[in-house]
Design a protein around this motif. Structure first.
Motif, PDB file in Angstrom:
ATOM      1  N   PRO A 190       5.362   4.822   9.977  1.00  0.00           N
ATOM      2  CA  PRO A 190       6.501   4.653   9.057  1.00  0.00           C
ATOM      3  C   PRO A 190       6.565   5.749   8.000  1.00  0.00           C
ATOM      4  O   PRO A 190       7.643   6.152   7.583  1.00  0.00           O
ATOM      5  N   TYR A 191       5.414   6.257   7.581  1.00  0.00           N
ATOM      6  CA  TYR A 191       5.369   7.337   6.595  1.00  0.00           C
ATOM      7  C   TYR A 191       6.082   8.575   7.139  1.00  0.00           C
ATOM      8  O   TYR A 191       6.778   9.275   6.400  1.00  0.00           O
ATOM      9  N   TYR A 232      -5.277   6.501   2.448  1.00  0.00           N
ATOM     10  CA  TYR A 232      -6.419   5.671   2.047  1.00  0.00           C
ATOM     11  C   TYR A 232      -6.979   4.868   3.220  1.00  0.00           C
ATOM     12  O   TYR A 232      -8.195   4.727   3.352  1.00  0.00           O
ATOM     13  N   ALA A 233      -6.108   4.357   4.080  1.00  0.00           N
ATOM     14  CA  ALA A 233      -6.590   3.606   5.250  1.00  0.00           C
ATOM     15  C   ALA A 233      -7.376   4.514   6.190  1.00  0.00           C
ATOM     16  O   ALA A 233      -8.425   4.122   6.704  1.00  0.00           O
ATOM     17  N   ALA A 234      -6.884   5.728   6.403  1.00  0.00           N
ATOM     18  CA  ALA A 234      -7.599   6.668   7.268  1.00  0.00           C
ATOM     19  C   ALA A 234      -8.934   7.058   6.650  1.00  0.00           C
ATOM     20  O   ALA A 234      -9.946   7.199   7.346  1.00  0.00           O
ATOM     21  N   TRP A 235      -8.966   7.220   5.336  1.00  0.00           N
ATOM     22  CA  TRP A 235     -10.205   7.603   4.674  1.00  0.00           C
ATOM     23  C   TRP A 235     -11.238   6.479   4.727  1.00  0.00           C
ATOM     24  O   TRP A 235     -12.423   6.728   4.914  1.00  0.00           O
ATOM     25  N   LEU A 236     -10.783   5.240   4.599  1.00  0.00           N
ATOM     26  CA  LEU A 236     -11.712   4.110   4.669  1.00  0.00           C
ATOM     27  C   LEU A 236     -12.338   3.982   6.053  1.00  0.00           C
ATOM     28  O   LEU A 236     -13.458   3.523   6.190  1.00  0.00           O
ATOM     29  N   GLY A 237     -11.605   4.376   7.075  1.00  0.00           N
ATOM     30  CA  GLY A 237     -12.142   4.397   8.427  1.00  0.00           C
ATOM     31  C   GLY A 237     -11.913   3.118   9.201  1.00  0.00           C
ATOM     32  O   GLY A 237     -11.402   2.128   8.691  1.00  0.00           O
ATOM     33  N   GLN A 238     -12.324   3.182  10.461  1.00  0.00           N
ATOM     34  CA  GLN A 238     -12.085   2.088  11.390  1.00  0.00           C
ATOM     35  C   GLN A 238     -12.934   0.861  11.093  1.00  0.00           C
ATOM     36  O   GLN A 238     -12.618  -0.230  11.550  1.00  0.00           O
ATOM     37  N   ASP A 239     -14.014   1.039  10.347  1.00  0.00           N
ATOM     38  CA  ASP A 239     -14.852  -0.114   9.997  1.00  0.00           C
ATOM     39  C   ASP A 239     -14.109  -1.057   9.051  1.00  0.00           C
ATOM     40  O   ASP A 239     -14.305  -2.266   9.093  1.00  0.00           O
ATOM     41  N   ILE A 251      -8.715  13.419  -2.136  1.00  0.00           N
ATOM     42  CA  ILE A 251      -8.553  13.839  -3.530  1.00  0.00           C
ATOM     43  C   ILE A 251      -7.289  14.681  -3.688  1.00  0.00           C
ATOM     44  O   ILE A 251      -6.511  14.475  -4.626  1.00  0.00           O
ATOM     45  N   GLY A 252      -7.070  15.616  -2.769  1.00  0.00           N
ATOM     46  CA  GLY A 252      -5.871  16.454  -2.839  1.00  0.00           C
ATOM     47  C   GLY A 252      -4.596  15.633  -2.750  1.00  0.00           C
ATOM     48  O   GLY A 252      -3.655  15.838  -3.530  1.00  0.00           O
ATOM     49  N   SER A 253      -4.541  14.692  -1.819  1.00  0.00           N
ATOM     50  CA  SER A 253      -3.360  13.830  -1.676  1.00  0.00           C
ATOM     51  C   SER A 253      -3.137  12.986  -2.920  1.00  0.00           C
ATOM     52  O   SER A 253      -2.003  12.829  -3.386  1.00  0.00           O
ATOM     53  N   SER A 254      -4.224  12.443  -3.467  1.00  0.00           N
ATOM     54  CA  SER A 254      -4.110  11.602  -4.661  1.00  0.00           C
ATOM     55  C   SER A 254      -3.604  12.406  -5.857  1.00  0.00           C
ATOM     56  O   SER A 254      -2.764  11.922  -6.621  1.00  0.00           O
ATOM     57  N   ILE A 255      -4.096  13.624  -5.998  1.00  0.00           N
ATOM     58  CA  ILE A 255      -3.657  14.468  -7.116  1.00  0.00           C
ATOM     59  C   ILE A 255      -2.194  14.856  -6.948  1.00  0.00           C
ATOM     60  O   ILE A 255      -1.403  14.793  -7.897  1.00  0.00           O
ATOM     61  N   MET A 256      -1.817  15.249  -5.720  1.00  0.00           N
ATOM     62  CA  MET A 256      -0.422  15.649  -5.493  1.00  0.00           C
ATOM     63  C   MET A 256       0.534  14.489  -5.736  1.00  0.00           C
ATOM     64  O   MET A 256       1.528  14.627  -6.449  1.00  0.00           O
ATOM     65  N   VAL A 257       0.238  13.344  -5.153  1.00  0.00           N
ATOM     66  CA  VAL A 257       1.120  12.194  -5.317  1.00  0.00           C
ATOM     67  C   VAL A 257       1.077  11.691  -6.753  1.00  0.00           C
ATOM     68  O   VAL A 257       2.112  11.365  -7.336  1.00  0.00           O
ATOM     69  N   GLY A 258      -0.105  11.656  -7.330  1.00  0.00           N
ATOM     70  CA  GLY A 258      -0.229  11.207  -8.719  1.00  0.00           C
ATOM     71  C   GLY A 258       0.565  12.072  -9.676  1.00  0.00           C
ATOM     72  O   GLY A 258       1.284  11.556 -10.547  1.00  0.00           O
ATOM     73  N   LEU A 275       9.822   4.635  -0.376  1.00  0.00           N
ATOM     74  CA  LEU A 275       9.692   4.609   1.085  1.00  0.00           C
ATOM     75  C   LEU A 275       8.822   5.750   1.601  1.00  0.00           C
ATOM     76  O   LEU A 275       8.229   5.650   2.666  1.00  0.00           O
ATOM     77  N   TYR A 276       8.757   6.828   0.865  1.00  0.00           N
ATOM     78  CA  TYR A 276       7.947   7.974   1.276  1.00  0.00           C
ATOM     79  C   TYR A 276       6.515   7.870   0.752  1.00  0.00           C
ATOM     80  O   TYR A 276       5.558   7.977   1.511  1.00  0.00           O
ATOM     81  N   TYR A 277       6.378   7.656  -0.545  1.00  0.00           N
ATOM     82  CA  TYR A 277       5.051   7.701  -1.160  1.00  0.00           C
ATOM     83  C   TYR A 277       4.161   6.508  -0.817  1.00  0.00           C
ATOM     84  O   TYR A 277       2.969   6.678  -0.579  1.00  0.00           O
ATOM     85  N   LEU A 278       4.708   5.300  -0.824  1.00  0.00           N
ATOM     86  CA  LEU A 278       3.860   4.118  -0.593  1.00  0.00           C
ATOM     87  C   LEU A 278       3.219   4.107   0.796  1.00  0.00           C
ATOM     88  O   LEU A 278       1.994   3.987   0.901  1.00  0.00           O
ATOM     89  N   PRO A 279       3.998   4.257   1.881  1.00  0.00           N
ATOM     90  CA  PRO A 279       3.329   4.295   3.189  1.00  0.00           C
ATOM     91  C   PRO A 279       2.444   5.527   3.355  1.00  0.00           C
ATOM     92  O   PRO A 279       1.404   5.463   4.008  1.00  0.00           O
ATOM     93  N   GLY A 280       2.837   6.637   2.744  1.00  0.00           N
ATOM     94  CA  GLY A 280       2.035   7.859   2.851  1.00  0.00           C
ATOM     95  C   GLY A 280       0.654   7.685   2.247  1.00  0.00           C
ATOM     96  O   GLY A 280      -0.361   8.022   2.861  1.00  0.00           O
TER      97      GLY A 280
END
Length: 165
Positions: free
Chosen positions: A125-126, A105-112, A46-53, A95-100
């Motif tokens: 790359p981020y 989001y990928a880390a939050w979704l998890g390894q499953d 949530i914090g990352s989404s708010i900051m980037v948003g 180049l900064y925001y998209l991979p970041g």
């Protein structure tokens, strides 16, 4: 970052202390805990989404004002120069925001959902790409650097082509 550090530091760690990432990423560290890492992970997401948003909203508003001013210029050369500069800036930010954000989001979704190797490949790359490409993108815009590279390239091509004769 202080709340994230505080949340992780108060998690109980009883298993492995090996972060399965190429750097000490918050969500990867929280997943090492014996307790549920969801509150810490959710706060990070949530914090990352708010900051980037909010960054994207302010940057977009700024560029709208810049573009309005640029298109108000009478000189086409000045317009093209301003648009070229804006294009470089937008490219670097992408180049900064998209991979970041993809990494978060990928880390939050998890390894499953997203395999660990994919998470690491998104995160690296981020961290590396903007720092590597910033000098190239902005440097190539300077006429002196362009002329120097062109000169080296011509010297290299012509000096090496004469070696065989």
């Amino acid at each position: 970052m202080t709340p994230l550090s505080w949340m992780v530091s108060h998690l109980p760690f009883c298993g492995s202390n090996v972060v399965l990432h190429s750097y000490c990423e918050h969500i990867a560290l929280a997943r090492l805990a014996c307790a549920d890492p969801m509150p810490s992970s959710l706060y990070s997401l949530i914090g990352s989404s708010i900051m980037v948003g909010s960054d994207v909203v302010f940057i977009a508003a700024s560029y709208i004002l810049i573009l309005r001013a640029v298109f108000g210029l009478s000189s086409k050369t000045a317009q093209l120069k301003a648009l070229s500069t804006c294009g470089s800036h937008v490219g670097v930010m992408a180049l900064y925001y998209l991979p970041g954000m993809a990494s978060v989001y990928a880390a939050w979704l998890g390894q499953d959902v997203v395999p660990l190797h994919t998470q690491v490949l998104l995160a690296d790359p981020y961290m590396i790409t903007p720092a590597t490409l910033n000098p190239i993108i902005y440097g190539m815009r300077t006429k002196q650097l362009q002329e120097r590279i062109w000169s080296y390239l011509m010297d290299f091509l012509f000096d090496h082509s004469n070696l065989g004769s």
